[in-house]
Design an enzyme around this catalytic site. Structure first.
Site, mmCIF file in Angstrom:
data_model
loop_
_atom_site.group_PDB
_atom_site.id
_atom_site.type_symbol
_atom_site.label_atom_id
_atom_site.label_comp_id
_atom_site.label_asym_id
_atom_site.label_seq_id
_atom_site.Cartn_x
_atom_site.Cartn_y
_atom_site.Cartn_z
ATOM 1 N N HIS A 102 0.841 -1.202 0.000
ATOM 2 C CA HIS A 102 0.000 0.000 0.000
ATOM 3 C C HIS A 102 0.881 1.261 0.000
ATOM 4 C CE1 HIS A 102 -2.830 3.099 1.259
ATOM 5 N NE2 HIS A 102 -3.760 2.305 0.776
ATOM 6 N N GLU A 174 -4.469 2.068 -7.086
ATOM 7 C CA GLU A 174 -4.837 3.236 -6.299
ATOM 8 C C GLU A 174 -3.928 4.396 -6.687
ATOM 9 O OE1 GLU A 174 -6.742 1.878 -2.328
ATOM 10 O OE2 GLU A 174 -4.583 1.860 -2.070
#
Ligand SMILES: O=C[C@H](O)COP(=O)(O)O
Length: 263
Positions: A102, A174
């Site tokens: 992430h 993302e």
């Protein structure tokens, strides 16, 4: 296991306390127990809580079709790795998914491409489905965003390829500039990049699902239609009612997916 037509993932990051995590999970489990698209597997939902809550929410979701997972793992399976959690223990706890790479881990914990690649290999080695997060740092035109993502994906999958590991990988794209923002990236941009990502086929022998994350919430999936295989949700899933609305949108989309109409 049959693949869901639409995949929804929720990372709770470090927002909730332990008790809040359990209370939220109880409400979501109640929704999942009765939602036809979750029950029949057309919509897949996975939840990634903080490590200490994994076992407890595993119990809460045990009588539902909701899968659980972790927000990170160590690239080693066991040994002198203080503070880390290895893939074997996550599998033992009933995790099916594990998030890797992430943007917040890259930024705050200086995770490198090499570490991310080793973590992805560790996940596959332990029978866990990696939720590989990647995405461009700055706003770029779609073709440049796709090219940047392609480089990140090649790096992240390199160790699994070297070890000839195979399996399913959830590609959670993302754009970093859209994480924690008031609104997601523009619809047309998401559609174009996801389309480009789905057409990339030079990564090895993996089965990919491409989901979008970054301030995703109710309404987005209906607007995007079949341009994405699902969503990776953060803050806008904190209200169970909002998550229910997103599940409803996913169910409507699943019912009109090309594979649904062929069946
Ligand atoms: O892990 C989830 C993503 O980073 C999205 O988070 P967000 O929707 O709160 O921006």
């Amino acid at each position: 296991m049959t693949q869901p037509r639409i995949t929804l993932g929720v990372s709770l990051k470090m927002y909730f306390s332990y008790q809040q995590t359990l209370a939220w999970s109880e409400e979501v489990a109640e929704i999942a127990r009765h939602h036809p698209a979750i029950v029949n597997g057309e919509v897949g939902l996975f939840v990634l809580p903080a490590f200490p809550a994994i076992a407890a929410i595993g119990q809460i979701f045990s009588a539902t079709a909701v899968s659980i997972g972790a927000q990170d793992l160590c690239w080693e399976d066991s040994g002198a790795w203080t503070g880390e959690v290895g893939g074997p223990m996550l599998a033992e706890l009933g995790c099916r998914y594990v998030e890797i790479g992430h943007a917040e881990r890259r930024r705050h914990f200086a995770e490198t491409d090499v570490q991310i690649a080793a973590k992805l290999a560790a996940a596959l080695r332990n029978g866990l489905t990696p939720v590989l997060c990647f995405g461009e740092e700055q706003q770029l035109p779609p073709d440049q965003a796709i090219a940047t993502c392609r480089q990140q994906l090649i790096a992240a999958l390199s160790e699994a390829n070297r070890q000839q590991l195979r399996g399913e990988v959830v590609l959670a794209w993302e754009p970093q500039w859209a994480i924690g923002a008031p609104a997601p990236a523009p619809d047309a941009f998401i559609a174009e990049v996801c389309d480009g990502l789905r057409q990339l086929n030079d990564f090895g022998d993996f089965h990919f699902r491409v989901i979008y994350g970054g301030s995703a919430g109710p309404g987005l999936l209906s607007r995007l239609g079949h341009q994405v295989n699902g969503l990776f949700l953060g803050r806008f899933a904190h209200q169970p009612a909002a998550l229910r609305q997103i599940i409803d949108e996913a169910a409507a989309l699943a019912a009109t997916s090309p594979s649904a109409t062929e069946a």
